[in-house]
Motif scaffolding. Structure first.
Motif, PDB file in Angstrom:
ATOM      1  N   VAL A 128       0.292  -1.109  -0.104  1.00 39.10           N
ATOM      2  CA  VAL A 128      -0.296   0.587  -0.107  1.00 39.10           C
ATOM      3  C   VAL A 128       0.985   1.411  -0.112  1.00 39.10           C
ATOM      4  CG1 VAL A 128      -1.781   1.396   0.950  1.00 39.10           C
ATOM      5  CG2 VAL A 128      -1.585  -0.835   0.721  1.00 39.10           C
ATOM      6  N   TRP A 129       0.626   2.633  -0.857  1.00 43.50           N
ATOM      7  CA  TRP A 129       1.716   3.588  -1.177  1.00 43.50           C
ATOM      8  C   TRP A 129       0.415   4.489  -0.130  1.00 43.50           C
ATOM      9  CZ3 TRP A 129       0.018   7.926  -4.536  1.00 43.50           C
ATOM     10  CH2 TRP A 129       1.098   8.629  -4.454  1.00 43.50           C
ATOM     11  N   LYS A 130      -0.350   4.440  -0.458  1.00 40.00           N
ATOM     12  CA  LYS A 130      -1.354   5.668   0.125  1.00 40.00           C
ATOM     13  C   LYS A 130      -2.963   5.306   1.179  1.00 40.00           C
ATOM     14  CE  LYS A 130      -2.433   9.900  -0.373  1.00 40.00           C
ATOM     15  NZ  LYS A 130      -2.776  10.218   1.184  1.00 40.00           N
ATOM     16  N   VAL A 131      -2.858   5.748   1.975  1.00 35.51           N
ATOM     17  CA  VAL A 131      -3.950   5.072   3.133  1.00 35.51           C
ATOM     18  C   VAL A 131      -5.303   6.994   2.668  1.00 35.51           C
ATOM     19  CG1 VAL A 131      -5.742   4.449   4.916  1.00 35.51           C
ATOM     20  CG2 VAL A 131      -3.063   3.773   4.188  1.00 35.51           C
ATOM     21  N   THR A 183     -16.269   0.311   8.309  1.00 34.27           N
ATOM     22  CA  THR A 183     -16.277  -0.977   7.260  1.00 34.27           C
ATOM     23  C   THR A 183     -16.558  -0.193   5.652  1.00 34.27           C
ATOM     24  OG1 THR A 183     -18.733   0.788   6.362  1.00 34.27           O
ATOM     25  CG2 THR A 183     -18.501  -0.883   9.079  1.00 34.27           C
ATOM     26  N   LYS A 184     -15.097   0.902   5.333  1.00 30.52           N
ATOM     27  CA  LYS A 184     -15.076   0.522   4.207  1.00 30.52           C
ATOM     28  C   LYS A 184     -13.349   1.963   4.020  1.00 30.52           C
ATOM     29  CE  LYS A 184     -16.724   4.172   0.628  1.00 30.52           C
ATOM     30  NZ  LYS A 184     -18.150   4.925   0.178  1.00 30.52           N
ATOM     31  N   SER A 185     -12.713   1.660   3.496  1.00 27.16           N
ATOM     32  CA  SER A 185     -11.198   1.310   3.538  1.00 27.16           C
ATOM     33  C   SER A 185     -10.650   1.852   1.940  1.00 27.16           C
ATOM     34  CB  SER A 185     -10.550   0.781   4.173  1.00 27.16           C
ATOM     35  OG  SER A 185     -10.560   0.962   5.838  1.00 27.16           O
ATOM     36  N   SER A 186     -10.468   2.711   2.383  1.00 25.32           N
ATOM     37  CA  SER A 186      -9.100   3.087   0.573  1.00 25.32           C
ATOM     38  C   SER A 186      -8.219   2.929   0.552  1.00 25.32           C
ATOM     39  CB  SER A 186      -9.943   4.186  -0.239  1.00 25.32           C
ATOM     40  OG  SER A 186     -11.297   3.755  -0.826  1.00 25.32           O
ATOM     41  N   VAL A 187      -7.860   2.211  -0.654  1.00 28.39           N
ATOM     42  CA  VAL A 187      -6.214   3.019  -0.222  1.00 28.39           C
ATOM     43  C   VAL A 187      -5.217   2.854  -2.226  1.00 28.39           C
ATOM     44  CG1 VAL A 187      -5.519   1.456   1.355  1.00 28.39           C
ATOM     45  CG2 VAL A 187      -5.164   0.238  -0.673  1.00 28.39           C
ATOM     46  N   VAL A 188      -4.222   3.466  -2.297  1.00 27.49           N
ATOM     47  CA  VAL A 188      -3.259   3.185  -3.335  1.00 27.49           C
ATOM     48  C   VAL A 188      -2.364   2.622  -3.137  1.00 27.49           C
ATOM     49  CG1 VAL A 188      -2.348   4.622  -5.408  1.00 27.49           C
ATOM     50  CG2 VAL A 188      -4.389   5.416  -3.662  1.00 27.49           C
ATOM     51  N   MET A 189      -2.299   1.280  -4.293  1.00 25.75           N
ATOM     52  CA  MET A 189      -1.607   0.837  -4.582  1.00 25.75           C
ATOM     53  C   MET A 189       0.306   0.783  -4.741  1.00 25.75           C
ATOM     54  SD  MET A 189      -3.133  -2.095  -3.108  1.00 25.75           S
ATOM     55  CE  MET A 189      -1.776  -3.540  -3.724  1.00 25.75           C
ATOM     56  N   LYS A 190       1.450   0.340  -4.237  1.00 24.43           N
ATOM     57  CA  LYS A 190       1.858   1.125  -5.252  1.00 24.43           C
ATOM     58  C   LYS A 190       2.574   0.799  -6.736  1.00 24.43           C
ATOM     59  CE  LYS A 190       5.081   0.533  -0.643  1.00 24.43           C
ATOM     60  NZ  LYS A 190       6.056  -0.256   0.019  1.00 24.43           N
ATOM     61  N   GLU A 191       1.924   0.364  -7.133  1.00 29.41           N
ATOM     62  CA  GLU A 191       1.770   0.465  -9.040  1.00 29.41           C
ATOM     63  C   GLU A 191       0.978   0.993  -9.853  1.00 29.41           C
ATOM     64  OE1 GLU A 191      -0.964  -1.512 -10.106  1.00 29.41           O
ATOM     65  OE2 GLU A 191      -1.002  -2.164  -7.764  1.00 29.41           O
ATOM     66  N   GLY A 192       0.050   2.263  -8.287  1.00 27.23           N
ATOM     67  CA  GLY A 192      -0.684   2.913  -9.065  1.00 27.23           C
ATOM     68  C   GLY A 192      -2.215   3.057  -8.829  1.00 27.23           C
TER      69      GLY A 192
END
Length: 574
Positions: A219-222, A228-237
């Motif tokens: 995970v690059w950024k939360v 009940t809900k989460s969003s992340v940006v993965m390292k590859e974008g």
DNA sequence: GCCGTTTTCGGCCCGACTGTTTTCAGTCG
């Protein structure tokens, strides 16, 4: 094709109206119209000529007039005027994640940034936090949003997103307390490109799952981290959204998060008409607030009086109406595919020996494959000269005698030259079992020229199939201009099949053209166009495209057994 | 701005998370 231009104009108008704090339903109307235009396979110009613009859902008198105005003048006055009133950068600010019309306007009016760079500098200088209703956190989020915008532009091919989604599902499913898990969203609908991956989990204990998810090493950024809900940006974008619900709600939530948005809106309107309400927790009676359904998607559809709608069809393209009347097609499945008509070997630009390709196809359950290396003109791909092709035919015949459980057929992917003639003489084509003809050059020719070229190729009595009929490469090259109605008509009349190429960057025909083609009575073929032994795995993307095009196995040429296929070929074009 | 098996006028899908708020607006999907 003016459709993409109209889509852009309508989307822009929606944003511009939003900035003006206009009626939200009016804004939604433009968005809905844009979505429905996107889904069309026919050029709006032709629909307009027939006077049928208003038969497109979401297009009424006003929007039809705007389309007509664009066709006549190349402009939409209302749009031009809105743009004149709105600074270009204000519109651009809406692309920053977390920045909507209110924030954009507030910042723009006070600070007047001219571009992203200036805005970023203002943020760094602490100027944004001084505005009313904004503090350090808002400023920080905008700065991070700018960073995100720069890193995470564009969409990801299904061929990349789907394996990642499966990997995440497999890893998260091992977590304690997980009672059910699925990826959802456009990945589950098998859209050709994906903006973000949605994952849904059924569990009573969401917090530890959320915590573990946002702390993953990749995970690059939360972006968000709730109960009940989460969003992340993965390292590859790629962005990944995770949602946890109680297992009693899993079906309702899966339905909701699979979308499409347009499908959901239609379902909810239908529910409303029947005195129900749908949310991600279930289907409820409005009167008693009692829950009617929600454990499974099947239960949800059934309660609405609909047969189950496979995810690939959920695009608001008539599937709800069809489901209400029991008229959904029985969609083709991967197991229905008996053979592959399009693959390459080391002889041209493939990476593997013929034997390796055949072994790989057999391992995946295919019963016949056609070897279709490139023809002589395609020098860059080491296309075969007539002499080499004759040698190859002999080798194919010999090899085939040694095979069991799979049949190898001799073929060619012959170039359609710029004048519509083929790259090999008929005398040579005659010796082959199956000929695929494709355009690999002259993409910039006029619509009339390319159309004539393809139609002429189809009139050749040995050509069974047109490969990747529109030539597009997602994210790289647009489809060439071609008159699809003329091509489809000629395909039907000459009994030539059109390909659904499974290569993730191609998916060509795309699903809207494929649907129109088979509705016009054209046979389709799902091929992998494999250049390496493992690319036979791409077949599922082609099958998904066919499913999105409402295809049953009867519409697909390679669902036939070899004897049936041979019969069909013997009859064809004779 | 669209639309009609309740309607040609008055509706229009629904909820979570965040930040800045003491009860909610903005944004997103």
């Amino acid at each position: 094709m003016i459709n993409p231009l109209i889509v852009e104009i309508f989307d822009d108008i929606a944003l511009l109206l939003e900035l003006q704090d206009d009626n939200p339903f009016r804004i939604r109307a433009y968005r809905r119209a844009s979505l429905n235009v996107q889904a069309l396979s026919e050029d709006l110009t032709q629909i307009a000529e027939r006077g049928e613009l208003q038969s497109i859902p979401g297009i009424g008198v006003d929007l039809a007039n705007k389309i007509k105005e664009y066709i006549a003048t190349g402009k939409v006055k209302f749009y031009e005027e809105l743009r004149k009133k709105t600074p270009a950068f204000l519109l651009e600010m809406l692309d920053i994640p977390g920045v909507g019309p209110k924030t954009a306007k507030a910042i723009f009016e006070k600070l007047k940034p001219k571009n992203l760079k200036e805005l970023e500098a203002m943020g760094r200088a602490g100027k944004i936090r001084k505005l009313p209703g904004m503090k350090e956190k808002t400023e920080q989020n905008i700065l991070e949003g700018i960073l995100l915008l720069q890193k995470h532009r564009g969409r990801t091919l299904l061929g990349k997103a789907l394996p990642l989604a499966r990997e995440l599902v497999s890893q998260l499913s091992g977590f304690k307390g997980v009672n059910g898990i699925s990826y959802a969203g456009s990945t589950r609908r098998m859209c050709e490109t994906i903006r973000d991956i949605d994952i849904l989990i059924a569990s009573a204990a969401s917090a530890p799952i959320m915590d573990a998810f946002v702390r993953r090493k990749d995970v690059w950024k939360v972006l968000a981290h709730g109960h009940t809900k989460s969003s992340v940006v993965m390292k590859e974008g790629l962005q990944v959204d995770l949602r946890v619900v109680d297992k009693d709600c899993f079906g309702a939530a899966l339905l909701y998060f699979t979308g499409s948005k347009a499908h959901n809106i239609q379902l909810r309107s239908l529910a409303k008409k029947r005195g129900y309400k749908i949310n991600e927790y279930g289907l409820f009676s409005v009167k008693s607030n009692k829950r009617i359904a929600g454990r499974t998607e099947e239960e949800m559809y059934k309660a609405l009086g609909l047969s189950y709608i496979p995810p690939e069809l959920r695009e608001d393209q008539g599937e709800i109406d069809a489901a209400a009347h029991g008229k959904l097609p029985r969609l083709v499945e991967k197991k229905d595919i008996k053979g592959d008509f399009h693959m390459h070997s080391k002889w041209s630009d493939g990476a593997n020996e013929i034997e390796e390709m055949v072994a790989s196809a057999k391992k995946r359950g295919l019963k016949h494959v056609v070897l279709t290396d490139h023809s002589q003109s395609l020098k860059i791909a080491n296309g075969l000269s007539p002499k080499r092709l004759l040698q190859q035919i002999e080798i194919v015949r010999k090899l085939n005698k040694k095979l069991s459980g799979i049949t190898l057929l001799a073929g060619s992917e012959v170039d359609i030259l710029s004048d519509g003639s083929l790259d090999f003489e008929d005398d040579l084509l005659k010796k082959l079992d199956f000929v695929v003809a494709s355009v690999h050059s002259g993409f910039k020719q006029s619509k009339e020229q390319i159309t004539r070229r393809i139609v002429k190729a189809m009139q050749n009595k040995y050509v069974r199939l047109i490969g990747h009929p529109t030539g597009r490469l997602l994210g790289e090259r647009n489809a060439y201009e071609v008159d699809f109605d003329a091509v489809f008509k000629a395909a039907r009349e000459t009994n030539t099949a059109l390909e659904i190429n499974s290569y993730p960057q191609r998916l060509d025909l795309n699903y809207t053209y494929a649907r129109r083609a088979h509705e016009m009575g054209v046979m389709l073929a799902i091929d992998t166009d494999s250049h390496t032994h493992d690319q036979f795995d791409n077949l599922e993307y082609g099958v998904a495209t066919a499913r999105r095009a409402w295809c049953a196995k009867e519409n697909i040429l390679n669902c036939l057994d070899l004897p049936e296929l041979k019969k069909r070929i013997a009859k064809q074009k004779s």
